[in-house]
Design an enzyme around this catalytic site. Structure first.
Site, PDB file in Angstrom:
ATOM      1  N   GLY A  64     -14.279  50.123  96.763  1.00  0.00           N
ATOM      2  CA  GLY A  64     -15.528  50.871  96.698  1.00  0.00           C
ATOM      3  C   GLY A  64     -16.631  50.025  96.110  1.00  0.00           C
ATOM      4  N   SER A  65     -17.574  50.685  95.469  1.00  0.00           N
ATOM      5  CA  SER A  65     -18.767  49.996  94.972  1.00  0.00           C
ATOM      6  C   SER A  65     -18.496  49.263  93.657  1.00  0.00           C
ATOM      7  CB  SER A  65     -19.873  51.020  94.750  1.00  0.00           C
ATOM      8  OG  SER A  65     -19.445  51.959  93.787  1.00  0.00           O
TER       9      SER A  65
ATOM     10  N   GLU B 161     -20.346  49.374  91.036  1.00  0.00           N
ATOM     11  CA  GLU B 161     -20.643  50.290  89.935  1.00  0.00           C
ATOM     12  C   GLU B 161     -19.400  51.102  89.537  1.00  0.00           C
ATOM     13  OE1 GLU B 161     -23.378  53.164  91.318  1.00  0.00           O
ATOM     14  OE2 GLU B 161     -23.529  54.168  89.384  1.00  0.00           O
TER      15      GLU B 161
ATOM     16  N   GLU C  20     -26.387  44.465  98.355  1.00  0.00           N
ATOM     17  CA  GLU C  20     -25.603  45.039  99.446  1.00  0.00           C
ATOM     18  C   GLU C  20     -26.288  46.338  99.876  1.00  0.00           C
ATOM     19  OE1 GLU C  20     -21.831  46.987  98.650  1.00  0.00           O
ATOM     20  OE2 GLU C  20     -20.966  45.885 100.323  1.00  0.00           O
TER      21      GLU C  20
ATOM     22  N   GLU D  54     -11.427  45.900  95.186  1.00  0.00           N
ATOM     23  CA  GLU D  54     -12.012  45.405  96.442  1.00  0.00           C
ATOM     24  C   GLU D  54     -13.407  45.988  96.513  1.00  0.00           C
ATOM     25  OE1 GLU D  54     -10.536  43.349  98.429  1.00  0.00           O
ATOM     26  OE2 GLU D  54      -8.364  43.673  98.380  1.00  0.00           O
TER      27      GLU D  54
ATOM     28  N   LYS E 241      -6.354  59.070  96.380  1.00  0.00           N
ATOM     29  CA  LYS E 241      -7.561  59.910  96.297  1.00  0.00           C
ATOM     30  C   LYS E 241      -8.544  59.372  97.329  1.00  0.00           C
ATOM     31  CE  LYS E 241     -11.391  60.377  95.016  1.00  0.00           C
ATOM     32  NZ  LYS E 241     -12.559  60.662  95.897  1.00  0.00           N
TER      33      LYS E 241
ATOM     34  N   CYS F 177     -17.520  46.436 104.005  1.00  0.00           N
ATOM     35  CA  CYS F 177     -17.602  45.580 102.807  1.00  0.00           C
ATOM     36  C   CYS F 177     -17.803  44.139 103.213  1.00  0.00           C
ATOM     37  CB  CYS F 177     -16.344  45.732 101.981  1.00  0.00           C
ATOM     38  SG  CYS F 177     -14.867  45.373 102.904  1.00  0.00           S
TER      39      CYS F 177
ATOM     40  N   GLY G  78     -16.311  50.434  90.501  1.00  0.00           N
ATOM     41  CA  GLY G  78     -15.247  49.481  90.172  1.00  0.00           C
ATOM     42  C   GLY G  78     -15.241  49.122  88.696  1.00  0.00           C
TER      43      GLY G  78
HETATM   44  P1  NAP Z   1     -17.864  54.420  95.813  1.00  0.00           P
HETATM   45  O1  NAP Z   1     -18.950  55.367  95.576  1.00  0.00           O
HETATM   46  O2  NAP Z   1     -17.548  53.409  94.781  1.00  0.00           O
HETATM   47  O3  NAP Z   1     -16.579  55.322  96.122  1.00  0.00           O
HETATM   48  C1  NAP Z   1     -15.316  54.781  96.371  1.00  0.00           C
HETATM   49  C2  NAP Z   1     -14.256  55.764  95.919  1.00  0.00           C
HETATM   50  O4  NAP Z   1     -14.327  55.932  94.500  1.00  0.00           O
HETATM   51  C3  NAP Z   1     -14.433  57.165  96.508  1.00  0.00           C
HETATM   52  O5  NAP Z   1     -13.163  57.736  96.728  1.00  0.00           O
HETATM   53  C4  NAP Z   1     -15.170  57.882  95.396  1.00  0.00           C
HETATM   54  O6  NAP Z   1     -15.020  59.274  95.441  1.00  0.00           O
HETATM   55  C5  NAP Z   1     -14.479  57.298  94.172  1.00  0.00           C
HETATM   56  N1  NAP Z   1     -15.247  57.434  92.935  1.00  0.00           N
HETATM   57  C6  NAP Z   1     -16.575  57.604  92.762  1.00  0.00           C
HETATM   58  N2  NAP Z   1     -16.879  57.713  91.451  1.00  0.00           N
HETATM   59  C7  NAP Z   1     -15.706  57.607  90.771  1.00  0.00           C
HETATM   60  C8  NAP Z   1     -15.351  57.626  89.396  1.00  0.00           C
HETATM   61  N3  NAP Z   1     -16.262  57.777  88.428  1.00  0.00           N
HETATM   62  N4  NAP Z   1     -14.049  57.474  89.051  1.00  0.00           N
HETATM   63  C9  NAP Z   1     -13.112  57.312  90.009  1.00  0.00           C
HETATM   64  N5  NAP Z   1     -13.390  57.291  91.334  1.00  0.00           N
HETATM   65  C10 NAP Z   1     -14.662  57.422  91.714  1.00  0.00           C
HETATM   66  O7  NAP Z   1     -18.067  53.605  97.124  1.00  0.00           O
HETATM   67  P2  NAP Z   1     -18.592  54.122  98.509  1.00  0.00           P
HETATM   68  O8  NAP Z   1     -20.059  54.265  98.463  1.00  0.00           O
HETATM   69  O9  NAP Z   1     -17.809  55.318  98.927  1.00  0.00           O
HETATM   70  O10 NAP Z   1     -18.176  52.916  99.448  1.00  0.00           O
HETATM   71  C11 NAP Z   1     -19.009  51.845  99.652  1.00  0.00           C
HETATM   72  C12 NAP Z   1     -18.646  50.645  98.804  1.00  0.00           C
HETATM   73  O11 NAP Z   1     -17.289  50.265  99.010  1.00  0.00           O
HETATM   74  C13 NAP Z   1     -19.458  49.451  99.170  1.00  0.00           C
HETATM   75  O12 NAP Z   1     -19.936  48.808  98.026  1.00  0.00           O
HETATM   76  C14 NAP Z   1     -18.466  48.558  99.904  1.00  0.00           C
HETATM   77  O13 NAP Z   1     -18.772  47.202  99.894  1.00  0.00           O
HETATM   78  C15 NAP Z   1     -17.197  48.873  99.212  1.00  0.00           C
HETATM   79  N6  NAP Z   1     -16.038  48.530 100.041  1.00  0.00           N
HETATM   80  C16 NAP Z   1     -15.313  47.420  99.739  1.00  0.00           C
HETATM   81  C17 NAP Z   1     -14.236  47.054 100.509  1.00  0.00           C
HETATM   82  C18 NAP Z   1     -13.435  45.823 100.186  1.00  0.00           C
HETATM   83  O14 NAP Z   1     -12.342  45.725 100.648  1.00  0.00           O
HETATM   84  N7  NAP Z   1     -13.936  44.883  99.424  1.00  0.00           N
HETATM   85  C19 NAP Z   1     -13.878  47.831 101.601  1.00  0.00           C
HETATM   86  C20 NAP Z   1     -14.640  48.956 101.899  1.00  0.00           C
HETATM   87  C21 NAP Z   1     -15.718  49.292 101.105  1.00  0.00           C
HETATM   88  P3  NAP Z   1     -16.080  60.232  96.188  1.00  0.00           P
HETATM   89  O15 NAP Z   1     -16.832  59.428  97.168  1.00  0.00           O
HETATM   90  O16 NAP Z   1     -15.199  61.234  96.812  1.00  0.00           O
HETATM   91  O17 NAP Z   1     -16.952  60.823  95.126  1.00  0.00           O
END
Ligand code: NAP
Ligand code: MG
Length: 504
Positions: free
Chosen positions: A253-254, A256, A406, A275, A200, A309, A258
């Site tokens: 992802g985030s 929250e 962050e 991650e 996804k 990230c 996670g």
């Molecule tokens: P995000 O809002 O957590 O989204 C990540 C993914 O999760 C997206 O595909 C999102 O879908 C999906 N998602 C959102 N709400 C969900 C739910 N309730 N249930 C299941 N899936 C859900 O993160 P982001 O803002 O896109 O990305 C930024 C974050 O990612 C930052 O905190 C960054 O540090 C982190 N990150 C970490 C790494 C690592 O390897 N440690 C690498 C890259 C990024 P939609 O966006 O399509 O709604």
């Protein structure tokens, strides 16, 4: 693909893609989402609509999980495209991954332009991401037939050994910032171990994930081994995370989200790799070689406009060289240019208007910090784009909001310290622990710091080590748990079965 930037600064893209961007890829076929819903994908460089993508939901996720489950069924009859994925030997799986890697390389310009346009990432950085994706596939292709169990010495009359086996169906939920790299390290490793994947991608940037599915199809990956369902996180992501047919979840992802994913996975008692975010420090001691450190200090903060990230958003500098480092960084900041992704400036726009607002809300809370320097948004940048000029702050309070949270934008704070002990305390003083780096010529200090820094990766006199696919990566604390990249990922994407035979 061809681009033009017209007199209104609007980026026009002529997409010639071998699939329909408004489709999902399920069971080896391109198909609209079952309910037929779509989302409009916007170009972060000018805010115009790029194309439509499918808004998958629980019905599509269900179809994808079913296709993946069938792909793993060795006993059933052969799928229409030939043998099922579950019957492939490790060697055969490696060969498919190898072909996928070659096709990625052959499509480097298309993939780079797609990623640049979709994510808003400068073209050169997008190209590097394609190279990384190909390299992941190459690495895992070679590793496929080199991961094995062991024989264990045991009681007389027994032979005991372990088998490394796929989890089954793996769910992959990824963000928009580095789609290709994250697909490489997570889907690449999962397929290598014989899992069937449901991916996804993020609704804000999913075009390279779709192109990756097309590449897998062209490379001969059997139907159902990889399924891609675009859609929102709350609908498609949540349906995947809670699906009873999924045996392992990989989430990037985030924090929250996670936390939500981990709770959903707990409902089905499946393992999760998380991650998450970071607030990663670079620590500069007075004996560091500054000329070598400087490009890393700045680049690690502004790469992909800080939406990384492992971005280094905190620079800790020993008091005796604090002003020198700050001035040298400021000079670099003033030379930074922000503009349309395909025009390939130092920084592109942020992914969305919402992300821009989020980053700017931090600027409104920068009291007690000193703004030292900013970059420049070029005239060529469209007002509809999500441009933010990078900012460098001097910060005397390591507990300040901008030094703790962050931001996920192009912002760095520079914090002074006196002693090694203080540096360690400040570096470890956030809720995150993704990566950290130390700049010093003192070998004993390098070793001490490497042991005491709370992070999944520590770099000595560099930052990121070129992002090597071989290097296990992941966090501690709120940066998450589990490791991707390198061989370690193959252990995470498999489970161990112990076989004990009593033969007398
Ligand atoms: P995000 O809002 O957590 O989204 C990540 C993914 O999760 C997206 O595909 C999102 O879908 C999906 N998602 C959102 N709400 C969900 C739910 N309730 N249930 C299941 N899936 C859900 O993160 P982001 O803002 O896109 O990305 C930024 C974050 O990612 C930052 O905190 C960054 O540090 C982190 N990150 C970490 C790494 C690592 O390897 N440690 C690498 C890259 C990024 P939609 O966006 O399509 O709604
Ligand atoms: Mg986009």
């Amino acid at each position: 693909m061809r681009y033009t930037i017209d007199e209104n600064k609007t980026v026009s893209m002529e997409i010639l893609l071998p699939f329909n961007t408004a489709h999902c890829f399920i069971d080896g076929l391109w198909q609209p989402s079952i309910r037929g819903n779509v989302i409009q994908l916007r170009n972060p460089s000018d805010g115009t609509v790029l194309c439509e993508i499918a808004a998958g939901d629980e019905k599509d996720i269900n179809a994808a999980v079913n296709a993946a489950t069938t792909a793993l069924d060795r006993a059933g009859k052969e799928g229409s495209g030939g043998a099922r994925w579950g019957s492939y030997t490790a060697l055969e799986r490696g060969r498919v991954l190898s072909r996928m890697g070659q096709l990625v390389t052959q499509n480097i310009e298309l993939l780079a332009e797609l990623e640049a346009t979709d994510v808003g990432k400068p073209l050169t950085q997008a190209r590097a991401d394609v190279v990384a994706l190909a390299r992941y596939l190459e690495f895992y292709a070679g590793a496929a037939d080199k991961v094995h169990g062991e024989t264990l010495p045991y009681l007389d009359g027994y032979t005991v050994y372990t088998l490394r086996e796929a989890h089954g169906v793996t769910g992959h939920i990824i963000p928009w910032n580095y789609p290709m790299q994250i697909i490489g390290r997570s889907v690449g490793a999962a397929l290598t171990m014989g899992n069937a994947c449901v991916l996804k991608p993020a609704e804000d940037a999913c075009l390279t994930a779709l192109m990756f599915a097309e590449i897998a199809r062209q490379a001969g990956l059997p139907a159902g081994a990889l399924n891609v369902v675009p859609g929102t996180g709350e609908v498609a992501g949540s349906a995947l995370a809670s699906h009873v047919g999924v045996h392992h979840l990989s989430f990037t992802g985030s924090v929250e989200v996670g936390e939500k994913i981990q709770s959903q996975a707990a409902g089905n008692v499946v393992p999760v790799t998380l991650e998450l975010g970071g607030k990663s420090p670079q620590i500069v001691f007075e004996d560091a070689v500054l000329d070598e450190a400087l490009p890393f200090l700045v680049n690690a903060g502004i790469q992909n406009a800080g939406q990384t990230c492992s971005a280094s958003s905190r620079i800790l500098v020993q008091r005796s060289i604090y002003d020198d480092v700050l001035n040298a960084m400021a000079e670099k900041y003033r030379a930074l240019r922000v503009g349309p992704a395909i025009a390939d400036y130092d920084l592109g726009p942020l992914i969305s208007g919402m992300q821009k607002q989020r980053v700017e809300s931090y600027f409104a809370q920068d009291k007690q910090l000193q703004l030292i320097a900013s970059g420049v948004i070029v005239d060529e940048a469209h007002t509809g784009g999500n441009y933010v000029a990078p900012r460098l702050y001097a910060c005397n309070d390591e507990h300040h909001l901008l030094a703790q949270q962050e931001i996920f934008g192009p912002v760095q704070v520079v914090i002074p310290f006196q002693t090694e002990e203080q540096a360690i305390a400040i570096a470890n003083g956030t809720e995150f622990g993704l990566v950290a780096s130390v700049w010093t010529a003192n070998g004993a200090r390098q070793m001490r710091m490497a042991k005491r820094l709370r992070a999944g990766q520590v770099f000595i006199n560099n930052y990121g080590a070129g992002g090597g696919v071989e290097l296990p990566f992941g966090g501690v604390g709120k940066s998450g748990h589990g490791r991707e990249k390198g061989f370690e990922a193959l252990y995470g994407f498999s489970t161990l079965k112990t076989v004990a035979a009593r033969h007398g």
